[in-house]
Design a protein around this motif. Structure first.
Motif, PDB file in Angstrom:
ATOM      1  N   ASP A  58      37.475  46.280  31.852  1.00  0.00           N
ATOM      2  CA  ASP A  58      37.057  46.214  33.257  1.00  0.00           C
ATOM      3  C   ASP A  58      37.004  44.768  33.751  1.00  0.00           C
ATOM      4  O   ASP A  58      36.041  44.354  34.401  1.00  0.00           O
ATOM      5  CB  ASP A  58      35.695  46.894  33.454  1.00  0.00           C
ATOM      6  N   VAL A  59      38.040  44.005  33.448  1.00  0.00           N
ATOM      7  CA  VAL A  59      38.088  42.590  33.827  1.00  0.00           C
ATOM      8  C   VAL A  59      38.460  42.483  35.299  1.00  0.00           C
ATOM      9  O   VAL A  59      39.400  43.126  35.766  1.00  0.00           O
ATOM     10  CB  VAL A  59      39.114  41.826  32.963  1.00  0.00           C
ATOM     11  N   ARG A  60      37.687  41.694  36.021  1.00  0.00           N
ATOM     12  CA  ARG A  60      38.012  41.429  37.423  1.00  0.00           C
ATOM     13  C   ARG A  60      37.730  39.967  37.728  1.00  0.00           C
ATOM     14  O   ARG A  60      36.987  39.302  37.010  1.00  0.00           O
ATOM     15  CB  ARG A  60      37.281  42.364  38.369  1.00  0.00           C
ATOM     16  N   ILE A  61      38.333  39.485  38.782  1.00  0.00           N
ATOM     17  CA  ILE A  61      38.223  38.073  39.144  1.00  0.00           C
ATOM     18  C   ILE A  61      37.921  37.955  40.627  1.00  0.00           C
ATOM     19  O   ILE A  61      38.398  38.765  41.429  1.00  0.00           O
ATOM     20  CB  ILE A  61      39.526  37.324  38.766  1.00  0.00           C
ATOM     21  N   GLU A  62      37.085  36.982  40.965  1.00  0.00           N
ATOM     22  CA  GLU A  62      36.749  36.716  42.366  1.00  0.00           C
ATOM     23  C   GLU A  62      36.771  35.216  42.613  1.00  0.00           C
ATOM     24  O   GLU A  62      36.334  34.438  41.765  1.00  0.00           O
ATOM     25  CB  GLU A  62      35.356  37.251  42.699  1.00  0.00           C
ATOM     26  N   HIS A  63      37.252  34.849  43.775  1.00  0.00           N
ATOM     27  CA  HIS A  63      37.280  33.446  44.187  1.00  0.00           C
ATOM     28  C   HIS A  63      36.166  33.235  45.217  1.00  0.00           C
ATOM     29  O   HIS A  63      36.204  33.810  46.293  1.00  0.00           O
ATOM     30  CB  HIS A  63      38.641  33.115  44.799  1.00  0.00           C
ATOM     31  N   ASN A  64      35.177  32.432  44.861  1.00  0.00           N
ATOM     32  CA  ASN A  64      34.092  32.106  45.783  1.00  0.00           C
ATOM     33  C   ASN A  64      34.429  30.773  46.430  1.00  0.00           C
ATOM     34  O   ASN A  64      34.177  29.706  45.869  1.00  0.00           O
ATOM     35  CB  ASN A  64      32.762  32.030  45.038  1.00  0.00           C
ATOM     36  N   THR A  69      34.222  28.071  43.232  1.00  0.00           N
ATOM     37  CA  THR A  69      34.294  28.573  41.862  1.00  0.00           C
ATOM     38  C   THR A  69      35.204  29.804  41.803  1.00  0.00           C
ATOM     39  O   THR A  69      35.429  30.479  42.806  1.00  0.00           O
ATOM     40  CB  THR A  69      32.913  28.984  41.321  1.00  0.00           C
ATOM     41  N   VAL A  70      35.709  30.054  40.608  1.00  0.00           N
ATOM     42  CA  VAL A  70      36.435  31.279  40.302  1.00  0.00           C
ATOM     43  C   VAL A  70      35.608  31.983  39.235  1.00  0.00           C
ATOM     44  O   VAL A  70      35.281  31.388  38.208  1.00  0.00           O
ATOM     45  CB  VAL A  70      37.858  30.974  39.796  1.00  0.00           C
ATOM     46  N   ASN A  71      35.233  33.223  39.495  1.00  0.00           N
ATOM     47  CA  ASN A  71      34.369  33.970  38.589  1.00  0.00           C
ATOM     48  C   ASN A  71      35.130  35.135  37.971  1.00  0.00           C
ATOM     49  O   ASN A  71      35.809  35.879  38.672  1.00  0.00           O
ATOM     50  CB  ASN A  71      33.137  34.497  39.320  1.00  0.00           C
ATOM     51  N   ILE A  72      34.977  35.266  36.660  1.00  0.00           N
ATOM     52  CA  ILE A  72      35.594  36.363  35.923  1.00  0.00           C
ATOM     53  C   ILE A  72      34.468  37.249  35.392  1.00  0.00           C
ATOM     54  O   ILE A  72      33.537  36.750  34.761  1.00  0.00           O
ATOM     55  CB  ILE A  72      36.463  35.837  34.766  1.00  0.00           C
ATOM     56  N   TYR A  73      34.568  38.543  35.663  1.00  0.00           N
ATOM     57  CA  TYR A  73      33.569  39.524  35.239  1.00  0.00           C
ATOM     58  C   TYR A  73      34.239  40.490  34.267  1.00  0.00           C
ATOM     59  O   TYR A  73      35.371  40.912  34.487  1.00  0.00           O
ATOM     60  CB  TYR A  73      33.050  40.321  36.433  1.00  0.00           C
ATOM     61  N   ALA A  74      33.520  40.862  33.196  1.00  0.00           N
ATOM     62  CA  ALA A  74      34.088  41.822  32.238  1.00  0.00           C
ATOM     63  C   ALA A  74      32.983  42.474  31.429  1.00  0.00           C
ATOM     64  O   ALA A  74      31.877  41.946  31.314  1.00  0.00           O
ATOM     65  CB  ALA A  74      35.062  41.120  31.304  1.00  0.00           C
ATOM     66  N   ASN A  75      33.311  43.629  30.877  1.00  0.00           N
ATOM     67  CA  ASN A  75      32.469  44.273  29.881  1.00  0.00           C
ATOM     68  C   ASN A  75      33.023  43.879  28.517  1.00  0.00           C
ATOM     69  O   ASN A  75      34.234  43.719  28.348  1.00  0.00           O
ATOM     70  CB  ASN A  75      32.504  45.793  30.030  1.00  0.00           C
ATOM     71  N   LEU A  76      32.131  43.717  27.543  1.00  0.00           N
ATOM     72  CA  LEU A  76      32.539  43.361  26.189  1.00  0.00           C
ATOM     73  C   LEU A  76      32.102  44.451  25.223  1.00  0.00           C
ATOM     74  O   LEU A  76      30.958  44.890  25.265  1.00  0.00           O
ATOM     75  CB  LEU A  76      31.914  42.025  25.768  1.00  0.00           C
ATOM     76  N   HIS A  77      33.018  44.858  24.361  1.00  0.00           N
ATOM     77  CA  HIS A  77      32.744  45.914  23.383  1.00  0.00           C
ATOM     78  C   HIS A  77      32.822  45.320  21.986  1.00  0.00           C
ATOM     79  O   HIS A  77      33.787  44.649  21.641  1.00  0.00           O
ATOM     80  CB  HIS A  77      33.752  47.055  23.537  1.00  0.00           C
ATOM     81  N   TYR A  78      31.779  45.586  21.192  1.00  0.00           N
ATOM     82  CA  TYR A  78      31.704  45.047  19.838  1.00  0.00           C
ATOM     83  C   TYR A  78      31.822  46.112  18.761  1.00  0.00           C
ATOM     84  O   TYR A  78      32.307  45.832  17.679  1.00  0.00           O
ATOM     85  CB  TYR A  78      30.388  44.277  19.638  1.00  0.00           C
ATOM     86  N   LEU A  79      31.385  47.320  19.034  1.00  0.00           N
ATOM     87  CA  LEU A  79      31.387  48.368  18.013  1.00  0.00           C
ATOM     88  C   LEU A  79      32.796  48.908  17.796  1.00  0.00           C
ATOM     89  O   LEU A  79      33.531  49.155  18.748  1.00  0.00           O
ATOM     90  CB  LEU A  79      30.442  49.504  18.408  1.00  0.00           C
ATOM     91  N   GLY A  80      33.158  49.095  16.525  1.00  0.00           N
ATOM     92  CA  GLY A  80      34.462  49.656  16.200  1.00  0.00           C
ATOM     93  C   GLY A  80      35.605  48.662  16.271  1.00  0.00           C
ATOM     94  O   GLY A  80      36.762  49.047  16.152  1.00  0.00           O
ATOM     95  N   ASN A  81      35.319  47.392  16.461  1.00  0.00           N
ATOM     96  CA  ASN A  81      36.366  46.383  16.521  1.00  0.00           C
ATOM     97  C   ASN A  81      36.722  45.918  15.117  1.00  0.00           C
ATOM     98  O   ASN A  81      35.891  45.903  14.224  1.00  0.00           O
ATOM     99  CB  ASN A  81      35.900  45.146  17.309  1.00  0.00           C
ATOM    100  N   GLU A  82      37.972  45.509  14.967  1.00  0.00           N
ATOM    101  CA  GLU A  82      38.383  44.883  13.725  1.00  0.00           C
ATOM    102  C   GLU A  82      38.032  43.410  13.791  1.00  0.00           C
ATOM    103  O   GLU A  82      38.072  42.799  14.853  1.00  0.00           O
ATOM    104  CB  GLU A  82      39.893  45.032  13.523  1.00  0.00           C
TER     105      GLU A  82
END
Length: 96
Positions: A58-64, A69-82
């Motif tokens: 769910d990566v998205r980017i916004e220019h303020n 500034t340029v802001n990047i928003y994302a969800n991070l998943h840790y479980l089940g990763n190699e």
């Protein structure tokens, strides 16, 4: 550029969120346009630089323009990763 990024993280209901705030001038030094493709690239480099094994979604980017500034928003998943191989940088990977 990676050293000029301000990071904010939060966890809500087990879901990790990240916001990367990049000075506009630093972003525009490396990228001509503000796009989700560039946001994915920066986020991947940032996570690798900090040896973080998260898988972003769910990566998205916004220019303020008001805050320059340029802001990047994302969800991070840790479980089940190699576990990924760490990448080592002798200097800031994106500074020239």
């Amino acid at each position: 550029m990676l050293n000029s990024i301000r990071e904010t993280r939060a966890v809500k209901d087990g879901l990790h969120n990240i916001i990367l705030e990049i000075p506009e001038k630093d972003y525009l030094t490396f990228y001509e346009t503000i796009s989700e493709e560039n946001a994915h690239d920066i986020l991947k480099q940032y996570l690798n630089y900090h040896q973080d094994d998260a898988v972003p979604s769910d990566v998205r980017i916004e220019h303020n323009k008001n805050a320059h500034t340029v802001n990047i928003y994302a969800n991070l998943h840790y479980l089940g990763n190699e576990k990924t191989e760490p990448k080592y940088y002798t200097d800031d990977a994106m500074d020239e």
